[in-house]
Design a protein around this motif. Structure first.
Motif, PDB file in Angstrom:
ATOM      1  N   UNK A  31      53.074  40.055  46.935  1.00  0.00           N
ATOM      2  CA  UNK A  31      51.517  40.145  47.163  1.00  0.00           C
ATOM      3  C   UNK A  31      50.781  39.961  45.664  1.00  0.00           C
ATOM      4  N   UNK A  32      51.561  40.545  44.739  1.00  0.00           N
ATOM      5  CA  UNK A  32      50.953  40.484  43.639  1.00  0.00           C
ATOM      6  C   UNK A  32      50.793  39.093  42.949  1.00  0.00           C
ATOM      7  N   UNK A  33      51.669  38.160  43.361  1.00  0.00           N
ATOM      8  CA  UNK A  33      51.371  36.795  43.004  1.00  0.00           C
ATOM      9  C   UNK A  33      50.047  36.108  43.556  1.00  0.00           C
ATOM     10  N   UNK A  34      49.868  36.701  44.725  1.00  0.00           N
ATOM     11  CA  UNK A  34      48.590  36.051  45.189  1.00  0.00           C
ATOM     12  C   UNK A  34      47.432  36.606  44.386  1.00  0.00           C
ATOM     13  N   UNK A  35      47.472  37.946  44.196  1.00  0.00           N
ATOM     14  CA  UNK A  35      46.309  38.558  43.406  1.00  0.00           C
ATOM     15  C   UNK A  35      46.257  38.016  41.989  1.00  0.00           C
ATOM     16  N   UNK A  36      47.196  37.670  41.380  1.00  0.00           N
ATOM     17  CA  UNK A  36      47.495  36.800  40.149  1.00  0.00           C
ATOM     18  C   UNK A  36      46.612  35.498  40.257  1.00  0.00           C
ATOM     19  N   UNK A  37      46.988  35.012  41.270  1.00  0.00           N
ATOM     20  CA  UNK A  37      46.599  33.434  41.640  1.00  0.00           C
ATOM     21  C   UNK A  37      44.814  33.539  41.677  1.00  0.00           C
ATOM     22  N   UNK A  38      44.664  34.583  42.623  1.00  0.00           N
ATOM     23  CA  UNK A  38      43.284  34.788  42.862  1.00  0.00           C
ATOM     24  C   UNK A  38      42.461  35.210  41.406  1.00  0.00           C
ATOM     25  N   UNK A  39      43.220  35.748  40.670  1.00  0.00           N
ATOM     26  CA  UNK A  39      42.530  36.194  39.302  1.00  0.00           C
ATOM     27  C   UNK A  39      42.457  34.985  38.255  1.00  0.00           C
ATOM     28  N   UNK A  40      43.005  34.080  38.682  1.00  0.00           N
ATOM     29  CA  UNK A  40      42.939  32.771  38.004  1.00  0.00           C
ATOM     30  C   UNK A  40      41.553  32.159  38.204  1.00  0.00           C
ATOM     31  N   UNK A  41      40.846  32.296  39.336  1.00  0.00           N
ATOM     32  CA  UNK A  41      39.475  31.578  39.707  1.00  0.00           C
ATOM     33  C   UNK A  41      38.407  32.128  38.674  1.00  0.00           C
ATOM     34  N   UNK A  42      38.237  33.512  38.453  1.00  0.00           N
ATOM     35  CA  UNK A  42      37.099  33.849  37.426  1.00  0.00           C
ATOM     36  C   UNK A  42      37.516  33.437  35.911  1.00  0.00           C
ATOM     37  N   UNK A  43      39.091  33.456  35.735  1.00  0.00           N
ATOM     38  CA  UNK A  43      39.481  32.983  34.427  1.00  0.00           C
ATOM     39  C   UNK A  43      39.070  31.435  34.145  1.00  0.00           C
ATOM     40  N   UNK A  44      39.438  30.781  35.136  1.00  0.00           N
ATOM     41  CA  UNK A  44      39.098  29.330  34.899  1.00  0.00           C
ATOM     42  C   UNK A  44      37.645  29.285  34.774  1.00  0.00           C
ATOM     43  N   UNK A  45      36.790  29.910  35.609  1.00  0.00           N
ATOM     44  CA  UNK A  45      35.275  29.921  35.390  1.00  0.00           C
ATOM     45  C   UNK A  45      35.022  30.105  33.991  1.00  0.00           C
ATOM     46  N   UNK A  46      35.415  31.169  33.574  1.00  0.00           N
ATOM     47  CA  UNK A  46      35.240  31.608  32.095  1.00  0.00           C
ATOM     48  C   UNK A  46      35.557  30.568  31.203  1.00  0.00           C
ATOM     49  N   UNK A  47      36.499  29.781  31.490  1.00  0.00           N
ATOM     50  CA  UNK A  47      37.409  28.686  30.478  1.00  0.00           C
ATOM     51  C   UNK A  47      36.218  27.635  30.412  1.00  0.00           C
ATOM     52  N   UNK A  48      35.664  27.451  31.428  1.00  0.00           N
ATOM     53  CA  UNK A  48      34.424  26.320  31.529  1.00  0.00           C
ATOM     54  C   UNK A  48      33.424  26.772  30.790  1.00  0.00           C
ATOM     55  N   UNK A  49      33.038  28.087  30.600  1.00  0.00           N
ATOM     56  CA  UNK A  49      31.837  28.552  29.778  1.00  0.00           C
ATOM     57  C   UNK A  49      32.482  28.395  28.301  1.00  0.00           C
ATOM     58  N   UNK A  50      33.606  28.623  28.010  1.00  0.00           N
ATOM     59  CA  UNK A  50      34.076  28.386  26.785  1.00  0.00           C
ATOM     60  C   UNK A  50      33.965  27.139  26.334  1.00  0.00           C
ATOM     61  N   UNK A  51      34.188  26.141  27.162  1.00  0.00           N
ATOM     62  CA  UNK A  51      34.100  24.605  26.814  1.00  0.00           C
ATOM     63  C   UNK A  51      32.616  24.227  26.556  1.00  0.00           C
ATOM     64  N   UNK A  52      31.675  24.702  27.228  1.00  0.00           N
ATOM     65  CA  UNK A  52      30.403  24.435  27.086  1.00  0.00           C
ATOM     66  C   UNK A  52      29.830  24.897  25.776  1.00  0.00           C
ATOM     67  N   UNK A  53      30.283  26.455  25.447  1.00  0.00           N
ATOM     68  CA  UNK A  53      29.696  26.894  24.341  1.00  0.00           C
ATOM     69  C   UNK A  53      30.413  26.287  22.913  1.00  0.00           C
ATOM     70  N   UNK A  54      31.565  25.676  23.166  1.00  0.00           N
ATOM     71  CA  UNK A  54      32.122  24.975  21.932  1.00  0.00           C
ATOM     72  C   UNK A  54      31.821  23.863  21.588  1.00  0.00           C
ATOM     73  N   UNK A  55      30.872  23.078  22.483  1.00  0.00           N
ATOM     74  CA  UNK A  55      30.215  21.942  22.233  1.00  0.00           C
ATOM     75  C   UNK A  55      29.249  21.988  21.448  1.00  0.00           C
ATOM     76  N   UNK A  56      28.458  22.970  21.210  1.00  0.00           N
ATOM     77  CA  UNK A  56      27.364  23.146  20.468  1.00  0.00           C
ATOM     78  C   UNK A  56      27.315  24.188  19.291  1.00  0.00           C
TER      79      UNK A  56
END
Length: 185
Positions: free
Chosen positions: A54-79
């Motif tokens: 079950x913890x694998x499922x929780x970890x995979x679901x935790x990747x969703x906000x982490x990935x969204x946050x990574x998109x923000x990093x990419x946007x802020x690194x452009x400027x």
């Protein structure tokens, strides 16, 4: 005021060196999100001896906000942040505003709002002022704010002489600035 609103980056949007500060915050948050997900995943493997838990499922679901946050990093690194501090006295002003549209991102280094005029400086030589005006006017008119003049300068000296001629900001200007902050990255 709620604690989450107090530490929201909306409170700091438009401040001097905002993009640099926000970039550091986004990077730290992204690393933390990924670290938590990996820690949960490896804890599950350690406790059960298998990836099928079950913890694998929780970890995979935790990747969703982490990935969204990574998109923000990419946007802020452009400027990059605007490094010059500009004294605007009684005029409402903001730094490092990045406005996003469907096709183009508009980076405005410094922006002043006074007398129902939006006056800004962009160091981007390819800045398309006409499309920017249309983009901002669309959002201002949806907020029922009309009669706003928009001018973006690419020459810093011309911009500085223009903001010296502006008068004090009024209540309508505060509303315009609030709308602009909501639109920016």
């Amino acid at each position: 005021m709620k604690l989450s609103r107090l530490f929201s980056y909306d409170n700091f949007r438009g401040t001097y060196l905002y993009l640099d500060t926000q970039r550091k915050y986004e990077i730290a948050r992204t690393i933390l999100y990924f670290a938590i997900s990996f820690a949960i995943f490896f804890t599950g493997i350690y406790l059960t001896g298998s990836k099928k838990n079950l913890l694998t499922i929780v970890a995979v679901l935790g990747m969703l906000p982490a990935s969204k946050s990574l998109v923000s990093v990419i946007m802020f690194c452009r400027f990059k942040s605007f490094r010059d501090k500009i004294d605007t006295k009684e005029i409402k002003s903001v730094y490092d505003m990045v406005f996003t549209s469907e096709k183009i991102n508009y980076h405005v280094d410094h922006l002043c709002v006074a007398d129902s005029c939006i006056v800004g400086y962009s160091s981007d030589a390819k800045f398309d002022e006409k499309k920017f005006k249309d983009h901002i006017q669309t959002y201002l008119s949806s907020e029922k704010i009309d009669g706003v003049t928009i001018k973006i300068f690419n020459d810093k000296n011309t911009y500085l002489s223009r903001i010296k001629s502006l008068e004090n900001s009024g209540p309508k200007d505060e509303t315009i600035l609030t709308v602009l902050k909501q639109l920016a990255l």
